[in-house]
Enzyme design. Sequence first.
Site, PDB file in Angstrom:
ATOM      1  N   SER A  29      34.913  45.068  52.099  1.00 49.56           N
ATOM      2  CA  SER A  29      36.252  45.360  52.621  1.00 49.56           C
ATOM      3  C   SER A  29      37.300  45.423  51.506  1.00 49.56           C
ATOM      4  CB  SER A  29      36.653  44.311  53.657  1.00 49.56           C
ATOM      5  OG  SER A  29      36.688  43.019  53.085  1.00 49.56           O
ATOM      6  N   ASP A  70      37.234  36.847  52.231  1.00 45.08           N
ATOM      7  CA  ASP A  70      36.499  36.661  50.985  1.00 45.08           C
ATOM      8  C   ASP A  70      36.327  38.010  50.277  1.00 45.08           C
ATOM      9  OD1 ASP A  70      34.605  37.970  52.463  1.00 45.08           O
ATOM     10  OD2 ASP A  70      33.168  36.330  52.500  1.00 45.08           O
ATOM     11  N   ASP A  88      33.435  40.322  48.382  1.00 43.62           N
ATOM     12  CA  ASP A  88      32.033  40.566  48.038  1.00 43.62           C
ATOM     13  C   ASP A  88      31.973  41.110  46.618  1.00 43.62           C
ATOM     14  OD1 ASP A  88      30.986  39.923  50.642  1.00 43.62           O
ATOM     15  OD2 ASP A  88      31.795  41.830  51.339  1.00 43.62           O
ATOM     16  N   ASP A  94      31.730  35.877  47.381  1.00 39.25           N
ATOM     17  CA  ASP A  94      30.277  36.030  47.555  1.00 39.25           C
ATOM     18  C   ASP A  94      29.755  36.766  46.325  1.00 39.25           C
ATOM     19  OD1 ASP A  94      30.451  34.837  49.988  1.00 39.25           O
ATOM     20  OD2 ASP A  94      30.098  36.638  51.181  1.00 39.25           O
ATOM     21  N   LYS A 144      38.331  47.319  62.987  1.00 38.53           N
ATOM     22  CA  LYS A 144      37.711  46.022  62.681  1.00 38.53           C
ATOM     23  C   LYS A 144      38.433  44.889  63.393  1.00 38.53           C
ATOM     24  CE  LYS A 144      36.341  44.916  58.582  1.00 38.53           C
ATOM     25  NZ  LYS A 144      36.258  44.667  57.132  1.00 38.53           N
ATOM     26  N   TYR A 147      31.902  41.882  66.675  1.00 32.69           N
ATOM     27  CA  TYR A 147      31.852  42.082  65.222  1.00 32.69           C
ATOM     28  C   TYR A 147      30.921  41.037  64.630  1.00 32.69           C
ATOM     29  CZ  TYR A 147      33.561  43.036  60.466  1.00 32.69           C
ATOM     30  OH  TYR A 147      33.656  43.381  59.131  1.00 32.69           O
TER      31      TYR A 147
END
Length: 530
Positions: free
Chosen positions: A93, A104, A106, A158, A219, A228
């Site tokens: 995202s 968070d 990624d 992450d 979303k 979701y």
Amino acid sequence: MSSANTMSVPTFGISQPISMDLPSKKDVLLNKSLTETLKSFNCFEASEETSQRVKVLKKLNFLVKKWIHRLTITRIPMGQCVDAGGKLIAFGSYRLGVHSSGSDIDTLVLAPRHVTRMDFFTSFKKILMEDSEVKDLLAVETAFVPIMTLNYSGIDIDLLFARLDLPTVPDTIDLSDDNILKNLDQESVRSLNGCRVAEQLLKQVPNQAAFCETLRAVKLWAKNHGIYSNAMGFFGGITWAILVARTCQLYPNATPSKLIQKVFFVFSTWKWPTPVILKHMEDRFDMKNLNQLVWNPRRNYADKLHMMPIITPSFPEQNSTHNVSRSTLQVIQNEMKETFKVCEDIQKGTSTWKDLLEETNFFCKYKHFIAVSINAETEKEETDFAGFFESRIRQLIQLLERNSQVQTAQVNTRKFKSPGKSQWFIGLEFIQAAKSLDLTEEIKRFKKNIGNQAKEKIGTVQIEAAYVKRSNLINYISAAELKRGKFMKNDTSPEKENADRKRPTTTKSGDAVKKPRTAVNSIGSIPTTF
């Protein structure tokens, strides 16, 4: 359309657009109100948080390069003179520009061939552990996609790892080149997939700004409607992004205010299991091992069983919805159909974007529930097991679906947490003729499957399951939680339930007849603890 006109229409993805119409004044006005509504839902982070994210990514990128340089010195002749590079890349995202406050990031560490995954989980992990900015570091080496999670200076991260078959990793590396996958281990291929999909998504849409705002809204809608979660059998972020991208290809000039309506129009009427594809797939015979992973129902029997195939746009192209079951397909379709009606009302001016995007109440949808919970002697043990258990709840849904009297089984994607305990609720709808039901065997089989899959992870964890009527939910969760979200108009509302008790059914002649007892009066045979 004449052949001359057909030739002048551009092609986006695998087909020509449905409409090339430009935005109307109403579309533009609705788009302004959409943006304001998204702001009211805190979908956009403050500039200070954005700056902090950039700082954190720069710091981590510096640590990655420094770590790889140290290893290069010890492993490569004249290593001190070699710039082996290395790089930290953000995806998900954040890369798509649809992240919200508190979400968070990624990320993926790209390393040259002389740096191994073991190095990542040992020496680089040690560097992170010694960094005062790092908190809550957790490494999961045996995951399908090996990962480290951490909080760095207030930002949740992450962290994945990919070892490339290259002597150096320059900052200008192009991950969209399929050749970069050659000679990689499966873990590296999987770790690279998120980055490569994100880049392809942005390349496949005609207007990135319209794509991003539409995806941000969709979303939010999906999260607030409880659909979701890839792990629980619904759609994850990548899947929703693909659906929005395909809609952008079909309506390339539309504003987000129009695209949102078209997303629900297109996919509420989609003929599943026809696949959703953003670009043509090509065989890569020079990479046979990876080519076998490409979604192909003519070649792979398992792919024929997928109910809602939505295919990722980067090689090896795969189905992003393999966890979807009969129940989740039905729930997603129903949600889309109802939401399309709301979108039409927004266009007419009789509904607002808030009506579309606000959270809905899960518990008003069903009369019957199974409460599934896990308990452990220590908070850490329960927390460590909860993630594993949550990703397996869809297996219980699939077992329940096999019972001929169960019409729908839907898990609430929200976890209810208390000290040493996590709890989830599954709403149940039964066929009209159901009279008596015993789900003990399904629950026992689920427990056995969890035990076999968890092995040493289970420790002191206990799994409990109980049948709960809606009127008794107050004994499990607070009144505030039961009232949370908008109550939808449906046949399982308390008012409707009371009316049904009072109103007898009638024959064609008008004579009253006794209503048959509906399901679940004898579902209580589910054991409360195993």
